[in-house]
Design a protein around this motif. Structure first.
Motif, PDB file in Angstrom:
ATOM      1  N   THR A  76      -4.762  27.616  31.772  1.00 20.17           N
ATOM      2  CA  THR A  76      -4.232  26.760  30.717  1.00 20.17           C
ATOM      3  C   THR A  76      -4.018  25.332  31.208  1.00 20.17           C
ATOM      4  O   THR A  76      -4.471  24.364  30.575  1.00 20.17           O
ATOM      5  CB  THR A  76      -2.909  27.335  30.184  1.00 20.17           C
ATOM      6  N   ALA A  83      -2.998  24.459  25.033  1.00 16.33           N
ATOM      7  CA  ALA A  83      -3.156  25.862  24.645  1.00 16.33           C
ATOM      8  C   ALA A  83      -1.986  26.720  25.096  1.00 16.33           C
ATOM      9  O   ALA A  83      -1.891  27.889  24.718  1.00 16.33           O
ATOM     10  CB  ALA A  83      -4.448  26.436  25.223  1.00 16.33           C
ATOM     11  N   GLY A  87       1.253  27.461  19.942  1.00 11.24           N
ATOM     12  CA  GLY A  87       0.121  26.833  19.263  1.00 11.24           C
ATOM     13  C   GLY A  87       0.457  26.372  17.866  1.00 11.24           C
ATOM     14  O   GLY A  87      -0.224  25.505  17.307  1.00 11.24           O
ATOM     15  N   VAL A 106      -9.645  24.724  23.556  1.00 11.65           N
ATOM     16  CA  VAL A 106      -8.519  25.550  23.137  1.00 11.65           C
ATOM     17  C   VAL A 106      -8.958  26.978  22.848  1.00 11.65           C
ATOM     18  O   VAL A 106      -8.309  27.946  23.277  1.00 11.65           O
ATOM     19  CB  VAL A 106      -7.832  24.946  21.895  1.00 11.65           C
ATOM     20  N   LYS A 110      -7.338  29.826  24.989  1.00 10.38           N
ATOM     21  CA  LYS A 110      -6.324  30.600  24.266  1.00 10.38           C
ATOM     22  C   LYS A 110      -6.712  32.065  24.221  1.00 10.38           C
ATOM     23  O   LYS A 110      -5.856  32.955  24.368  1.00 10.38           O
ATOM     24  CB  LYS A 110      -6.178  30.049  22.849  1.00 10.38           C
ATOM     25  N   GLY A 114      -4.593  34.136  26.745  1.00 11.16           N
ATOM     26  CA  GLY A 114      -3.681  34.879  25.883  1.00 11.16           C
ATOM     27  C   GLY A 114      -3.794  36.376  26.108  1.00 11.16           C
ATOM     28  O   GLY A 114      -2.785  37.088  26.188  1.00 11.16           O
ATOM     29  N   PRO A 129      -1.225  32.657  19.467  1.00 10.40           N
ATOM     30  CA  PRO A 129      -2.619  32.413  19.823  1.00 10.40           C
ATOM     31  C   PRO A 129      -3.594  32.575  18.655  1.00 10.40           C
ATOM     32  O   PRO A 129      -4.531  31.781  18.524  1.00 10.40           O
ATOM     33  CB  PRO A 129      -2.882  33.474  20.900  1.00 10.40           C
ATOM     34  N   HIS A 132      -3.437  29.492  16.471  1.00 11.82           N
ATOM     35  CA  HIS A 132      -4.106  28.364  17.119  1.00 11.82           C
ATOM     36  C   HIS A 132      -5.617  28.560  17.134  1.00 11.82           C
ATOM     37  O   HIS A 132      -6.386  27.610  16.880  1.00 11.82           O
ATOM     38  CB  HIS A 132      -3.568  28.214  18.543  1.00 11.82           C
ATOM     39  N   MET A 133      -6.063  29.789  17.407  1.00  8.80           N
ATOM     40  CA  MET A 133      -7.499  30.068  17.388  1.00  8.80           C
ATOM     41  C   MET A 133      -8.059  29.966  15.974  1.00  8.80           C
ATOM     42  O   MET A 133      -9.195  29.550  15.780  1.00  8.80           O
ATOM     43  CB  MET A 133      -7.768  31.459  17.970  1.00  8.80           C
ATOM     44  N   PRO A 327      -0.278  31.148  27.112  1.00  8.14           N
ATOM     45  CA  PRO A 327      -0.426  31.290  25.663  1.00  8.14           C
ATOM     46  C   PRO A 327       0.302  32.531  25.163  1.00  8.14           C
ATOM     47  O   PRO A 327       0.223  33.603  25.769  1.00  8.14           O
ATOM     48  CB  PRO A 327      -1.938  31.435  25.473  1.00  8.14           C
TER      49      PRO A 327
END
Length: 455
Positions: A76, A83, A87, A106, A110, A114, A129, A132-133, A327
């Motif tokens: 990270t 990330a 997130g 990211v 992630k 993660g 995560p 964010h993803m 993450p």
């Protein structure tokens, strides 16, 4: 007309929904695989226990989690520092135009870090995560279709909502999350709102195709009588204070570990990794994201003292795990912590007034379910999301009125105690560390935050 003053034609609406569907499918693929792999990897302590035992098992488990933690932190920090953590603040900042989501970095960081961090046993949730993803996947779709400006911001939010839906199989809560949690940043129009629906539908369907469809926490609870509402209000008041304390602890620990990082960059991740790994063997209920813990304690209902001790332990491990910078989200840890406290509260009420307790159709599990929504509300300050998320997770729709009551009181108490939403605090901290002014620059044509990706 849309927010940019352009005609919102049926063709434009249809094109936007198609892009949102693509974003949702991509989110579902990443989110479904993320969930599936974590479910497989988290079984490693059982495999280890079949080969070693005693103190060697504790030491080996501690070393495995420590190594995984250091690897996740290194990955990270080296490739995508943004990330780390949940997130959600990064997504909110990107929609507001004060953060930039580098999805090329990211998304892989992630995903891999993660899985390693959550799969190693840390008290982290997979929803941060996947949110964010999901936002990152939406940006892939916008790049493919050449979407810019306000529509890009809206699709970023739609992808984030799809990510939440993938994490919990909770599509309606995901839609509400976009509307309630990002209400200050989301560019609301009919087109963008329908895009959130489309992304959430596609993301949930794809995730269910990959990892299965079911309520995440199918808990049995009866319908509480109206006379029990004051009890649920009292529970909400208690959890309002706990939510403020939890947020305060998270923020203070982040500051403490940031100072520690300057002197010994990996000392804290090593220490936390060793402790979490040892606890996986010594006291497994005190670690991991918590979904399994909720189901277990709801089934066996430990005593009040055991539940309070477990809640205290999970409070500490939650804050410590998040502060390592790997993450991981806080939704699942909050729900597990709340379940412990709610069950303890329910057992205490049952002990104090047994006849009235049974006469009102109550069980300790009822309080555990309601507590999950109340603590979520006190911390995140998104009460509608908290109510619907717990209803979708547990399928306990008969408890809707007690849940609303507890969330109302929890939100008021948290406000009166001076508490602030956790993600807003995290975003402010991120901007302060980055030296970015916290006042959002607004576009004169749309009134929205300026998009750093807009040419």
């Amino acid at each position: 007309m849309d927010l940019a003053g352009q005609p919102d034609t049926p063709w434009r609406q249809a094109r936007f929904v198609v892009v949102a569907l693509v974003a949702g499918v991509l989110t579902g693929v990443f989110g479904g695989l993320f969930h599936l792999l974590i479910e497989q990897i988290i079984e490693w302590p059982n495999w280890l226990a079949r080969h070693v035992g005693g103190w060697r098992l504790i030491g080996a488990s501690a070393l495995v989690t420590m190594a995984a933690t250091v690897f996740a932190v290194f990955l990270t920090r080296r490739f995508a520092p943004e990330a780390g953590g949940s997130g959600v603040p990064e997504i909110e900042g990107a929609i507001a135009g004060v953060r930039h989501v580098r999805w090329e970095r990211v998304l892989p960081v992630k995903f891999v870090a993660g899985i390693v961090a959550i799969g190693s046993g840390h008290v982290l949730g997979r929803e941060g995560p996947t949110i964010h993803m999901g936002g990152s996947a939406a940006l892939i779709a916008t790049d493919i279709f050449g979407v810019k400006g306000v529509d890009r911001q809206a699709l970023l939010a739609a992808g984030a909502g799809a990510g939440l839906a993938c994490a919990f199989n909770a599509p309606m809560a995901a839609v509400l999350f976009v509307i309630e949690e990002t209400r200050k940043q989301f560019p609301y129009t009919f087109r963008t709102y329908m895009g959130v629906f489309a992304a959430t539908i596609a993301g949930t369907a794809m995730s269910q195709f990959i990892s299965g469809t079911r309520p995440e926490l199918p808990l049995a609870a009866g319908q509480a009588a109206l006379a029990s509402l004051p009890l649920f209000g009292l529970l909400g008041a208690v959890l309002g204070g706990v939510g403020v304390l939890f947020n305060f602890s998270i923020m203070k620990m982040l500051d403490l570990t940031a100072a520690w990082q300057k002197r010994a960059p990996y000392a804290w991740p090593v220490l936390v990794g060793l402790v979490v790994g040892a606890l996986l063997v010594i006291a497994p209920r005190t670690v991991t994201g918590g979904e399994g813990v909720i189901s277990e304690i709801a089934r066996v209902t430990p005593g009040i003292a055991a539940l309070l001790m477990l809640a205290a332990a999970r409070f500490i491990t939650s804050v410590s795990s998040y502060s390592t910078g790997t993450p991981g989200g806080i939704f699942a840890p909050i729900l597990a912590l709340a379940a412990c406290l709610g069950l303890a509260f329910g057992e205490l009420v049952q002990m104090a007034m047994p006849e009235a307790f049974s006469g009102m159709g109550l069980t300790p599990v009822s309080f555990g379910i309601v507590a999950m929504a109340a603590l979520f509300t006190a911390s995140v300050r998104a009460p509608a999301v908290g109510v619907v998320l717990v209803m979708e997770l547990t399928a306990s729709y008969a408890l809707t009125l007690p849940t609303l009551t507890a969330c109302l009181i929890a939100s008021l108490v948290a406000q009166w105690l001076g508490g602030r939403p956790i993600y807003g605090q995290m975003l402010e901290r991120t901007l302060a560390l980055a030296g970015v002014a916290q006042q959002t620059t607004r576009s004169p044509s749309t009134g929205l935050a300026a998009d750093p990706d807009r040419p």
